[in-house]
Design an enzyme around this catalytic site. Structure first.
Site, PDB file in Angstrom:
ATOM      1  N   LYS A 156     -61.337  49.708 -23.409  1.00  0.00           N
ATOM      2  CA  LYS A 156     -60.038  49.717 -23.650  1.00  0.00           C
ATOM      3  C   LYS A 156     -59.994  50.896 -24.923  1.00  0.00           C
ATOM      4  O   LYS A 156     -61.039  51.105 -25.418  1.00  0.00           O
ATOM      5  CB  LYS A 156     -59.305  48.590 -24.292  1.00  0.00           C
ATOM      6  CG  LYS A 156     -59.937  47.921 -25.382  1.00  0.00           C
ATOM      7  CD  LYS A 156     -59.544  46.723 -25.842  1.00  0.00           C
ATOM      8  CE  LYS A 156     -59.973  46.260 -27.169  1.00  0.00           C
ATOM      9  NZ  LYS A 156     -59.503  44.801 -27.445  1.00  0.00           N
ATOM     10  N   TYR A 213     -48.600  68.595 -50.152  1.00  0.00           N
ATOM     11  CA  TYR A 213     -47.531  68.218 -50.055  1.00  0.00           C
ATOM     12  C   TYR A 213     -47.109  67.214 -51.247  1.00  0.00           C
ATOM     13  O   TYR A 213     -47.889  66.381 -51.637  1.00  0.00           O
ATOM     14  CB  TYR A 213     -46.975  67.411 -48.547  1.00  0.00           C
ATOM     15  CG  TYR A 213     -46.627  68.389 -47.525  1.00  0.00           C
ATOM     16  CD1 TYR A 213     -45.714  69.501 -47.628  1.00  0.00           C
ATOM     17  CD2 TYR A 213     -47.435  68.188 -46.478  1.00  0.00           C
ATOM     18  CE1 TYR A 213     -45.776  70.607 -46.717  1.00  0.00           C
ATOM     19  CE2 TYR A 213     -47.273  69.047 -45.323  1.00  0.00           C
ATOM     20  CZ  TYR A 213     -46.351  70.151 -45.455  1.00  0.00           C
ATOM     21  OH  TYR A 213     -46.086  71.045 -44.343  1.00  0.00           O
TER      22      TYR A 213
END
Length: 368
Positions: free
Chosen positions: A38, A264
């Protein structure tokens, strides 16, 4: 100087084969092996992984959702595929691709009976999932009379397996709870066996269960994270090989003076002179902001370098002070020689979250 390249996720199929054979050696020869593929085979490449495992003789695959199984079928995978969390809206697609659903509630049982009957199916294979303590999905023991009756009344369905999922098989301090789950599963099997015309096969163990509770392997085991190189146990991790290695390159190097900030919100301010390298990947590639501000560490020419400042969408910065390197040199985010378990732990998360979160915009490179 290394030749400049790009960010790439290397998928080592040789490592996958090693892990598969190691795990197979921990179970009885007659015990079937289900490989969980998966989430793009735990963030790698589901087609390449499934093809390799199919060639190695794996008995079953498992995916979470129907479209994941359909994708495997559309690329030529013929091994049986169990869909662990199917939804009624996808049942027509599931049946068309010969996928096998986990039936975990009365709602799903009723809906799939109707879909299989409408599609003209007879004895369509289904797997009954029971909740033995994880409390996520599954019937409870007291549901047995009702679901057995409904299953037996339907010519459209055939129950081919009974299964459950362990909650804490990796934690030895929870062995009492795990043994209670095993006993509860045995009780469920005993109660339902006489109510079905056939004898379903049984499966309970995940990777940690294979390694820690082999006495409960029943007819089949299911392995996910172990196939990809991690066992939830640092000692056993030494026996496995990471399948995926996330690599990138140094785009630019900056000399930063005391008082200058990086990234940032000026999340990092240099106290001393330091050397900063910028890498071309960020949270859009799967390296989340949780790895910023020295919580994540990468490997540069075999030496550890912390991530500094906030991780940006497409870039992150690392402190390479004292590490001999140049622009264009390779950097390893996780994988061979730099465990995803270690990287994840530094940010107080787990390897599963790190390796499955790598964006599909990162190029996959398959190694034989």
């Amino acid at each position: 100087m290394a030749d400049p390249r790009e960010t790439v996720l290397e998928i080592d199929l040789g490592a996958l084969e090693h892990n598969y054979r190691y795990l197979k050696a921990r179970i009885e020869p007659k015990t079937k092996f289900l490989a969980v593929v998966k989430a793009y085979a735990y963030g790698s490449d589901s087609i390449a992984i499934a093809r390799k495992l199919e060639a190695l003789g794996v008995d079953y695959f498992a995916v979470a959702y129907t479209h994941e199984g359909a994708f495997l079928r559309d690329h030529g995978i013929i091994t049986p595929i169990l869909v662990l969390h199917p939804q009624p809206v996808n049942f027509d697609q599931l049946i068309a691709r010969c996928l096998e659903p986990s039936i975990y509630s009365d709602r799903i049982l009723k809906a799939f009976q109707e879909a299989a009957k409408a599609a003209g199916q007879r004895h369509y294979p289904v797997h009954l999932k029971f909740n033995t303590g994880l409390n996520r999905l599954g019937f409870r023991e007291e549901d047995i009379p009702h679901i057995a009756m409904k299953a037996q009344q339907s010519e459209a369905l055939k129950v081919i397996s009974l299964f459950s999922h362990l909650a804490a098989s990796d934690d030895r301090s929870e062995s009492v709870f795990t043994h209670a789950q095993i006993d509860r599963f045995k009780s469920i099997v005993k109660k339902i066996s006489g109510k079905l015309d056939n004898k379903p096969f049984l499966h309970l163990l995940n990777t940690s269960g294979i390694l820690n509770y082999p006495e409960a392997q029943f007819d089949m085991v299911r392995s996910g994270i172990g196939l990809y190189g991690y066992s939830n146990n640092p000692d056993l991790d030494q026996e496995l090989k990471p399948v995926a290695t996330l690599k990138t390159v140094i785009s630019q190097i900056h000399e930063i003076t005391p008082g200058e900030s990086v990234g940032y919100n000026r999340a990092f301010t240099a106290r001393n002179k330091c050397t900063i390298a910028t890498l071309p990947l960020g949270h859009a590639d799967g390296l989340g902001r949780i790895y910023g501000n020295a919580r994540g560490v990468v490997s540069v020419n075999g030496q550890k370098a912390p991530i500094v400042g906030n991780v940006c969408m497409d870039m992150l910065m690392i402190d390479i002070s004292g590490i001999p390197c140049d622009e264009g040199d390779e950097v390893i985010l996780f994988g061979k020689g730099h465990s995803a378990e270690m990287v994840a732990a530094s940010a107080k998360t787990i390897s599963y979250e790190l390796i499955t979160g790598i964006s599909q915009r990162v190029r996959r490179e398959i190694l034989p």
